[in-house]
Scaffold this active site. Structure first.
Site, short mmCIF file in Angstrom:
data_model
loop_
_atom_site.label_atom_id
_atom_site.label_comp_id
_atom_site.label_asym_id
_atom_site.label_seq_id
_atom_site.Cartn_x
_atom_site.Cartn_y
_atom_site.Cartn_z
N CYS A 325 65.35 34.27 65.18
CA CYS A 325 64.75 33.00 64.74
C CYS A 325 65.04 31.89 65.75
O CYS A 325 64.52 31.92 66.85
CB CYS A 325 65.23 32.65 63.33
SG CYS A 325 64.15 31.47 62.46
N HIS A 422 64.57 37.79 59.79
CA HIS A 422 65.91 37.73 59.19
C HIS A 422 66.10 38.94 58.28
O HIS A 422 65.13 39.51 57.77
CB HIS A 422 66.07 36.46 58.35
CG HIS A 422 66.17 35.21 59.15
ND1 HIS A 422 67.26 34.92 59.93
CD2 HIS A 422 65.32 34.15 59.27
CE1 HIS A 422 67.08 33.73 60.51
NE2 HIS A 422 65.91 33.26 60.13
#
Length: 476
Positions: A325, A422
């Site tokens: 991310c 994630h």
């Protein structure tokens, strides 16, 4: 409602354990936290986000996480400001003073979510935030006694003996609380005792005498709690002593760091959190740059620690780098923030390991995904929670495919990877293959089964040491 004499006294795990204990008794249970402050968020089945602790508590209840379980989530972006999430959706980014003015408006959605959960369950176990003893915050409070009074729920106060001064914690809270708030407290729990609990019998009696509250028990230290997902970055610590060393940079605004939990539990792995001022270990097989709530600021923080120099040496030695991310965004050539979403508008030069560029935008991608890891073809279950879009030539070598579309990027030498996924390491087959590629010789284990086992052990631990029957009787 479980409230604490301070932050990090064990409220979250006690709620999870009590939820699992009640489920094992045949009750339908839901967790609830009116207001949470955390950059460790979970994506819910209804397409929003809540604190990671409430997702764990939902798992303890055997149900899917839902935005009603944590209707107000504050995600710090700077030392004085935070993103405000209301019932799963971003409402604004506010400074603390501005949020204080907004709080009175938020009791309505808090009670709305709580009442929906009440209609679904035999029992709702509520977690407070911080401490009700912070009486300067009582006006307009929605997190502790303000909520307890509005929802008419009884309170149990938790003190942490491991940090010292537990008698003062509990008795002092009784002294400073408004009499009406103090009367709402039905009893106390002494948490995290090390050694023989009978040695605290006199102290336990003194607390009861000086507060007028009944005690529900002294809970010994539960070491296996370290295996459960942590919500506070202060809980991040080195873990394991395996043959493969993985280093993760402890960024100042680290987010969704529960991505690391399956790694720290995997046999054959040693996970190191590289703290500010520490060098990246020279023998690390891979360095992970994790998610961040403020990517450009954390990239400056990374450089201030000298980690950019360490990364160059690590890569020169043949080491691998994984950015997740915000970490993925940092690995590119640039990060542009034309609208000033993370601070002053502008462009920050990236680390340059991936030939990609990121532009931050207001549209927030918030979704659960099932992907296919491009190099191995293995399934990866995870979620995305990010602002902006990343594109560039290295995206032709994706990290994974989501709905047959490329996701992430890899360098031409395949040693630097970036992804927005994630939770990727919760997928056992993928995690095992990824770790074995680093040189580990140990086999697989089931992360989900291990977490379930620890929750059952926590529930049994609570049943053995606390008066759970009386705790449940207190609920109404």
């Amino acid at each position: 409602m479980l409230q604490g004499t301070g932050s990090n006294v064990g409220k979250s795990l006690l709620v999870a354990g009590l939820c699992r204990a009640a489920v094992r008794r045949g009750l339908t249970v839901r967790p609830f936290k009116p207001q949470n402050m955390s950059n460790n968020a979970a994506v819910t089945a209804d397409g929003g986000e809540i604190g990671r602790a409430q997702a764990l508590q939902a798992l303890a209840c055997g149900v899917e996480p839902h935005t009603d379980m944590n209707p107000i989530l504050l995600k710090p972006e700077t030392d004085i400001g935070a993103q405000v999430i209301v019932q799963g959706k971003r409402r604004a980014t506010l400074k603390a003073r501005d949020y204080a003015r907004l709080k009175p408006e938020l009791m309505a959605p808090v009670l709305e979510s709580f009442n929906r959960l009440k209609s679904q369950a035999d029992l709702v176990v509520v977690e407070g935030a911080g401490s009700p003893a912070e009486i300067n915050l009582r006006p307009g409070d929605i997190a502790n006694m303000g909520f307890a009074a509005a929802a008419d729920v009884p309170v149990v106060l938790i003190g942490d003996i491991d940090r010292g001064g537990v008698i003062a914690q509990l008795v002092g809270s009784r002294v400073v609380l408004d009499p009406e708030d103090a009367a709402r407290i039905g009893g106390f729990i002494v948490n995290r005792f090390r050694g023989d609990p009978s040695l605290f019998d006199d102290g336990y009696r003194m607390i009861a005498e000086r507060t007028g509250w009944r005690g529900f028990g002294v809970l010994p230290w539960f070491a296996r709690a370290a295996l459960l997902p942590a919500e506070d970055a202060l809980d991040l610590r080195p873990f394991g002593d395996g043959e493969v060393r993985i280093a993760c940079l402890a960024l100042s605004r680290i987010a969704n760091f529960d991505d690391l939990d399956p790694l720290k539990m995997h046999p054959g792995v040693r996970l190191d959190m590289v703290r500010p001022g520490q060098p990246i270990p020279g023998d690390a097989a891979v360095v992970i740059i994790p998610g961040s709530k403020s990517t450009r600021a954390d990239l400056a923080f990374l450089r201030a620690q000298g980690w950019d120099t360490d990364l160059r040496a690590h890569h020169r030695r043949g080491g691998r780098i994984l950015g997740i991310c915000g970490g993925f965004q940092m690995l590119g050539r640039s990060i542009a923030d034309p609208q000033g979403l993370e601070g002053e508008p502008g462009v920050t030069e990236g680390l340059g390991y991936l030939d990609v560029e990121t532009v931050l935008a207001t549209d927030k991608r918030l979704t659960r995904v099932t992907a296919v890891h491009a190099p191995s073809g293995l399934q990866v279950d995870g979620y995305e929670i990010h602002l902006g879009r990343t594109d560039g030539p290295d995206c032709v070598r994706p990290f994974a495919h989501v709905d047959d579309l490329p996701e992430g990027a890899r360098s031409s030498d395949r040693r630097v990877e970036g992804t927005y996924l994630h939770g990727l390491f919760t997928s056992d087959d993928f995690r095992t293959a990824w770790i074995q590629e680093l040189g580990a010789t140990t086999g697989a284990f089931s992360y989900a089964a291990e977490i379930e086992a620890v929750l059952d052990e926590l529930a049994a631990h609570i049943e053995a040491h606390l008066d759970v029957q009386e705790l449940l009787r207190l609920a109404r």
